[in-house]
Design a protein around this motif. Structure first.
Motif, PDB file in Angstrom:
ATOM      1  N   GLU A   3       0.701  -0.857   0.242  1.00  0.00           N
ATOM      2  CA  GLU A   3       0.038  -0.198  -0.005  1.00  0.00           C
ATOM      3  C   GLU A   3       0.998   0.919  -0.101  1.00  0.00           C
ATOM      4  O   GLU A   3       1.022   2.005  -0.776  1.00  0.00           O
ATOM      5  N   LEU A   4       2.174   1.080   0.835  1.00  0.00           N
ATOM      6  CA  LEU A   4       2.456   2.701   0.518  1.00  0.00           C
ATOM      7  C   LEU A   4       3.510   2.521  -0.294  1.00  0.00           C
ATOM      8  O   LEU A   4       3.873   4.261  -0.901  1.00  0.00           O
ATOM      9  N   SER A   5       4.205   1.598  -0.869  1.00  0.00           N
ATOM     10  CA  SER A   5       4.905   1.952  -2.101  1.00  0.00           C
ATOM     11  C   SER A   5       3.592   2.015  -3.469  1.00  0.00           C
ATOM     12  O   SER A   5       4.522   3.131  -4.200  1.00  0.00           O
ATOM     13  N   ARG A   6       2.727   1.936  -3.533  1.00  0.00           N
ATOM     14  CA  ARG A   6       1.612   1.981  -4.615  1.00  0.00           C
ATOM     15  C   ARG A   6       1.467   4.077  -4.011  1.00  0.00           C
ATOM     16  O   ARG A   6       1.126   4.908  -5.380  1.00  0.00           O
ATOM     17  N   ASN A   7       1.387   3.938  -2.779  1.00  0.00           N
ATOM     18  CA  ASN A   7       1.249   5.423  -2.528  1.00  0.00           C
ATOM     19  C   ASN A   7       1.652   6.371  -2.787  1.00  0.00           C
ATOM     20  O   ASN A   7       2.204   7.405  -3.348  1.00  0.00           O
ATOM     21  N   ALA A   8       2.920   6.165  -2.804  1.00  0.00           N
ATOM     22  CA  ALA A   8       4.817   7.059  -3.223  1.00  0.00           C
ATOM     23  C   ALA A   8       4.889   6.881  -5.081  1.00  0.00           C
ATOM     24  O   ALA A   8       5.226   8.239  -5.071  1.00  0.00           O
TER      25      ALA A   8
END
Length: 381
Positions: A119-124
């Motif tokens: 999730e954090l990778s997609r957001n970044a």
């Protein structure tokens, strides 16, 4: 990197989770608290991107704490950790990334951490796209209110409505959000029949849905929250309805140039405002706007007639009648224009079209309109 804040009123559970997460690669426990009220200030100072929190805690439940944190930290991911499984549905309604049952199993926690990292990778990646030259400067989110309600970017990628309520909320912010709309005003308008706590949960779910879908088309920063109010960032959007209203307010009919500009502007208004949106609160805004446009058209037609620009006055009057077939004033101006240009059959047709329209409402033309028609027809003889 996962920056985790842990909140649990049970010291043993808090320390155990701290130890387990501390052993995992890519996870940093930036803080922990056994007091949910202290966690609010800790979140501001430590700026975690994930919060692990218990649900049943004194003074403030985990659900209430997350609701409070999300008002200022909407991008915060949440994982509920609890001994009770009956809260699972409510947890996911609050957009929790995961839900862990105590006692925590290491294998299950590993899956949660992997999910968070994805999730954090997609957001970044999305945040990087948002900051590119194509999404800044003149790249404004287009909001079209005339003829329908569409929201799209310059690549013509449309905002997807996950639910009908998401669309209604965004419509409400579009029309009323210049100076911000308080949360309670939104709740009273859009969820007036719901329990207050449920209504707040529904609102936050809609805001999360909208922000996620706005981010997918490059506009993560459009919905803002501050001082207890939600608003659209007007530096990032272009709204055809508001542009038209602003131009309408500037209209001056005292000069030839003013008449020309007014005629050009009003000629472009030929589609209803948000015809596909059937919201009770919208009727007030829509009616007031329609009335304003009609009155401006009538003033313009009167000014054009006074300047002996009869053809142009007739054209504006026709647009007024198309907008409001029951307008006697528009019909009177139009009959006088046709009289001046010698179009006698058109006078007859205009009057009897008005009579037919008013018959639908079971009323008759006023004495003023009838007298004018009789005077014109007498003069034509």
């Amino acid at each position: 990197m996962i920056r985790a804040l842990l909140v649990d009123d049970e010291e043993h559970a808090l320390n155990l989770l701290d130890i387990l997460l501390g052993r995992m690669e890519g996870v940093e426990v930036v803080g922990k608290s056994s007091n949910p009220l202290e966690a609010v200030s800790a979140c501001k100072q430590l700026k975690p991107n994930v919060v692990f929190l218990d649900i049943e805690m004194p003074k403030m439940s985990g659900m209430q704490l997350l609701e409070h944190l999300k008002q200022e930290h909407d991008e915060l991911h949440a994982v509920f950790v609890t001994a009770y499984n009956q809260y699972a549905i409510a947890a996911f309604e609050q957009e929790a990334t995961d839900y862990l049952l105590k006692p925590i199993e290491v294998q299950r926690l590993n899956k949660t951490v992997a999910r968070l990292q994805r999730e954090l990778s997609r957001n970044a990646a999305t945040a990087t796209a948002d900051s590119s030259p194509d999404q800044t400067g003149k790249a404004l989110l287009q909001i079209r209110c005339f003829g329908g309600f569409d929201v799209f970017n310059k690549q013509n990628e449309k905002l997807i409505w996950r639910t009908a309520k998401d669309k209604e909320l965004f419509t409400f912010l579009t029309l009323h959000g210049k100076n911000g709309v308080s949360r309670d005003t939104i709740l009273d308008t859009l969820w007036e029949a719901e329990d207050y706590q449920k209504a707040k949960m529904y609102l936050h779910t809609c805001i999360s849905n909208l922000r996620r879908n706005l981010k997918s088309i490059g506009f993560a920063d459009v919905i803002e929250y501050s001082d207890g109010k939600y608003r659209l960032n007007r530096d990032r959007v272009q709204i055809d309805f508001l542009q038209f209203k602003q131009e309408l307010e500037k209209i001056s009919l005292k000069t030839d140039d003013g008449l020309d500009k007014a005629e050009q502007l009003l000629a472009h208004y030929n589609s209803p405002l948000l015809p596909d949106c059937d919201y009770f609160w919208l009727e007030i805004e829509r009616s007031a706007f329609e009335k304003n446009v009609l009155e401006t058209r009538l003033r313009l037609a009167t000014s054009l007639f006074a300047n002996e620009l009869f053809k142009r006055a007739a054209s504006v009057s026709q647009l007024a009648l198309k907008q409001h077939p029951y307008s006697e004033e528009a019909s009177r101006i139009l009959m006088q224009c046709y009289h001046k240009t010698g179009e006698h059959d058109a006078v007859f047709h205009t009057y009897h079209s008005l009579v037919q329209s008013l018959n639908e409402l079971a009323i008759q033309p006023s004495s003023v309109t009838t007298k004018l028609y009789q005077e014109i027809t007498t003069d034509q003889k």
